[in-house]
Each structure stands twice: as structure tokens, then as C-alpha cells.
Design an enzyme around this catalytic site. Structure first.
Site, PDB file in Angstrom:
ATOM      1  CD  GLU B  51      28.942 -34.844  43.964  1.00 43.52           C
ATOM      2  OE1 GLU B  51      30.010 -34.722  44.608  1.00 43.52           O
ATOM      3  OE2 GLU B  51      28.470 -35.955  43.631  1.00 43.52           O
ATOM      4  CE  LYS B 125      29.326 -39.322  42.023  1.00 42.40           C
ATOM      5  NZ  LYS B 125      29.336 -38.603  43.333  1.00 42.40           N
ATOM      6  CB  CYS B 162      32.077 -36.334  42.784  1.00 40.21           C
ATOM      7  SG  CYS B 162      33.074 -36.107  44.302  1.00 40.21           S
TER       8      CYS B 162
END
Lengths: 303, 303
Positions: B51, B125, B162
Site C-alpha cells: 500500500e 479503498k 488494507c
């Protein structure tokens, strides 16, 4: 959810009853009751049986005769005996039973009994498997209770059954009702012919997915599995070697205790319900769920 | 989903780039490109970065200056460089970038580039954390792409980033679009002051939940995490010790390969996409989802 259990304490002792099954339902029930007494003697306050403890795992074949094993709830002998024992010992009991709801209508049902002996509710297994030697769709109508949580004297609990364990959806919907502990009575094992090649991965998947429910939801998970190699006389073949290894996972998914793969055991595990609040605060997954983007979870496939 | 990748083979080599970050974005990009070349030299066909590889993990503080690190997609230098390299080497690339979408509108975005160098799509995300030293809600608007899967030359893949890893919902929605591999670029580590007491459980939870996505969905999971102890000069303190340990999990959630906790590594892992079909057939969880009973997953809490 932040409050302690009505008992006023946040420490709770769980009792997991991992046993085998003989062909005699009365004997299995009697042994189960004795093992629950043993758990209570050891201080257990919430005790859970393995799946369908009263009989061998009859779903190895599709045989109409096995419907005779089913009982009414709450009128049947197992529910009545569990309610009486819960009251006598002042413990919460979760029992996994074969429910006869009506002629031709059967469920794989858990009874949730509070420490005063009252039946708090039932949960009818929602996800029903059907695989070689696990012919459950023949016996069990998929549950119509939905996913549930109950406030017991010793904590707020949810109950799901075996095949449910593979579905994060069930764990989530139960946790979203405030469940602090998820109980999974199960009956899973190895096909002896597959054990050498796939056994480690199969068991690993089973343990991992259930530990993950603790992680995703910041709660405790207790899985109660049977032991014993069961070959049904009417079926023959190699049967199923139930892999035991009942366990309790903590709120980060860590293993707190684990039983053997082949022995009858009464696993006593003290947990602290205050950890649920603490974990959910420090790893606040509930805060950030994208509920605006989850609508397609009710689709069969996104194609 | 049963068809092999357009390449005609079912074996695919994945490349996971686990590295550290220096304060210099240009240097980080150059190192990343060199490591991707190394992965391609080793036969990798789908390569994924950690990331936000182009910079230190700036979310340790809320500092407007760090918005200057963001790039436009696809016009920015990182996307352009990754597209060129994908084309040059004939590999699929997944890169995690800090996206400037407009003035005052930024996302934590992954680019998905096919082996011909074309930009197949982006994923923004969806779940954004905000915890001490992980102040992401300051920088990143929650994604509006929804969860996605893309057919690449070497397989059908999904990408999540994540904090998404803690949400079974995201994995499920991606797998329901036929993803055979889920990639998770991440940046997670220990607060040094917590490591002794909580480090093992924290890392265990991280690994367990991602392995569980492989179990629940019968697919591969690749998690790519950064290494290095990063203390931002403007923040000071103990910083974050990124725990590396990038891994690939097989379709039963088993660990196929795992990198170290502290070293730069190019992890090359060959997988077989035929296992996805095989696993989903033998452990048919998709068959039995109770989509009639999942509606409340779009609720914040069931109270």
C-alpha cells in the site's frame, strides 16, 4: 453491550462438551447430562453440546427411519432434561437437537436455556450442507429463525450450527445483535480416504474460518465438535472420523484452549466479557462498515 | 469462472513486492520498478505492490503538506510508469497509489493494469481507518467504486486495500464477481509500545482474517505489506514498525508462502487457478448462502 452480564461479573466460565456417540440415544443423553454436571462442578456457567449429540451422525445416509430420532421442542425428552439440569445447576445451556416440528418438517435446531431453566429461544440451522456422507438436505429444512442473539444470565450469546461456520454473514448478523460469544456446535470430520492428502488443510480451514469470526466481530467463539470414528451399519464403508479439537478463540481470534482430536473432553475456559468492549473499541471494525455498499450481499452471484 | 485464464494455462506466478520506503518518492518509485523487473525476471505474471509504496506512511500525522504526495490517475507519474512497465514485460500490475481526484478530494486507490499496459480499472479503498498514527480519514475520502473484479490476461482478480481486509463483506462481494485471487496491498505494523503485549495477537488477527477470506470464498489471497520502522520527523515518537510477512494463502486458507518481518523481498508464488473451481465444487459454500436472510447486513447495528 458495554454492561457486564446480569450476574455482575465480566469473567465467565465456558464449558464445551466434546464426546462420541453410541447407537443408543438414551445412553448418549445420559452421558451428555453427566458431562454437563461435570462441567458445572468445574465452575462452567455456560455449557454447550456438540451438534446432534443424542445420536450418531445419521446423515451419512438418506434413511427415513432416522426421522424417528427427532424430538419435539420443547416437549421432547432432551429439551426437558436440559431445562431441568440448567435450573438445578443454575447454568446456561445450549443444546443441539434434531427437531420434529411437524409431520414431514424437521430442523437441525439449537435450544438456548437460561440459568433459571427457562427456554430463552431456539435457533434453526440456517445453512444446510449436502455432500457425500453429509446428506443434511434430506433431513433438515433450512432454518426460518434467522440469526439471533440472547441475553442470558452470564452474557449475551449467539448460536450457529456447523455448516453456518463457513459463512461470515451469519457470524456478522449475530454479532450485530450484540452477541459477545458465538457458539458453534458442529459435527465435522475426515473421510478416511482423504485424510492423508487433505486432512491438514480441511481442519485448518475449519479452525481458521471460525477464528476469523472472532476477529471480524471482536467477540469470543466457541466451537464444539464430536469425536469418534462412526461407521453406520446400514451404510458401511469407511465412515467419518470426527476430528474433535473443540476450541475457544479470544477476541483477536487467538486460540485460548483446544481439545484433543480423539478423546472425550470437558473443556473449561474462563473468558472476560470486558475484552469484547475493549477489542471493539481499539479495533473498531463496526464503526467503518460500508453499509451503503453491501446491498449485493443478498445476490446469489454478481454476473 | 471454470475457464482457464486467457493465457490458456491455469498455473500463474504471482509476485509480491515487500519493501521499505525512503523519504524520497522518486527513489521509492524507481526501487519499486526495479523490484517489479526482478519479479518479472523470476517469471511473475501478476505483480502487486504494498500500500502507498511511493512514500513513507504519512498518515502518522494530519499534515496538509502531505497532500502534495498525491497524483492524478492515470496522468500521474506512478500510473504512467507502471503502465509502461506492464507493457514492456507483458505482466499484470496492481499498484497502490495516493490519488488526487480533484482539489480537496483524495483517495487511497489501486490501479489495475493488464499485461498489454492498459489501465483495466481502479479500486478506491472503501473502508477507511482512523486510529492513533493511522489518521486516514483526514486524507482519504471513502471509495465510491464499490467492490470489483477484473479479467486480466492471467486470471480474474480483485483488489482490496488494507483496512478492507477486516471486512468479510468486501471479500465476498469481490469473490461473487468471480475473482480467483484477492490482492490486499497493506501498510500495517506494531506500535513499538504495544508490541510485547499485543504484537502476536495483532499480527495473528491480521493473518487469520485474510486467510479466512480464502476459505470462505475458495480463492487465493495475496497480502502485500511494507517493512521498516518509520518515524516521521515531523511527528517523532516511536513510530510504526511495519511487520512485513506478506503472504499468499491457498484456496483452503493454507499458507503457501510468507515473507520475513523485516526484509525487502520479492516473493514469487506459483498458484493453480484450477484449484479455485475444484475447491468451490468440493466445499460449495456459494451454493448454500441464505441470501433471503442477509438483508440486515446493510444495517449499522441490529438494535
Amino acid at each position: 453491550m458495554t454492561a457486564p452480564a446480569p450476574s455482575g461479573k465480566t469473567q465467565v466460565k465456558l464449558g464445551l462438551i466434546q464426546t462420541h456417540a453410541s447407537p443408543d440415544p438414551a445412553e448418549n443423553l445420559a452421558r451428555q447430562l453427566a458431562l454437563i454436571e461435570k462441567a458445572a462442578d468445574a465452575g462452567a456457567q455456560i455449557v454447550c453440546t456438540q451438534e446432534l449429540f443424542r445420536s450418531p451422525y445419521f446423515c451419512q445416509s438418506e434413511d427415513h427411519a432416522f426421522f424417528g430420532l427427532a424430538e419435539e421442542i420443547p416437549g421432547g425428552p432432551s429439551t426437558q432434561a436440559l431445562m431441568a439440569l440448567a435450573k438445578k445447576r443454575g447454568i446456561v445451556l445450549v443444546g443441539s437437537l434434531f427437531e420434529k416440528r411437524s409431520a414431514g418438517l424437521y430442523h437441525n435446531t439449537a435450544v438456548i436455556i437460561d440459568a433459571d431453566g427457562s427456554l430463552l429461544g431456539i435457533y434453526r440451522k440456517m445453512h444446510i450442507p449436502d455432500d457425500p456422507l453429509f446428506y443434511e438436505k434430506f433431513y433438515f429444512t433450512p432454518g426460518d429463525t434467522g440469526f439471533r442473539a440472547w441475553q442470558t444470565r452470564y452474557g449475551r450469546i449467539g448460536v450457529l450450527v456447523c455448516w453456518d461456520q463457513w459463512y461470515p454473514e451469519g457470524a456478522r448478523l449475530t454479532a450485530l445483535q450484540g452477541a459477545q460469544i458465538l457458539f458453534y456446535p458442529t459435527a465435522i470430520g475426515w473421510h478416511p480416504s482423504e485424510k492423508a492428502e487433505h486432512g491438514v488443510n480441511q481442519h485448518g480451514a475449519w479452525e481458521t474460518i471460525q477464528r476469523s469470526h472472532a476477529v471480524a466481530n471482536g467477540c469470543y467463539v466457541a466451537a464444539i465438535n464430536r469425536v469418534g470414528h462412526e461407521i453406520l451399519p446400514s451404510v458401511g464403508g469407511a465412515g467419518i472420523e470426527f476430528w474433535g479439537q473443540s476450541f475457544v478463540a479470544g477476541t483477536s481470534g487467538q486460540l485460548l484452549a483446544k481439545a484433543s482430536a480423539d478423546k472425550e473432553e470437558v473443556l473449561i475456559v474462563e473468558i472476560d466479557l470486558a475484552k469484547v468492549d475493549e477489542t471493539r473499541t481499539h479495533w473498531p471494525f463496526f464503526r467503518d462498515r460500508r453499509i451503503d455498499a453491501y446491498g449485493d450481499l443478498t445476490r446469489r452471484f454478481i454476473d
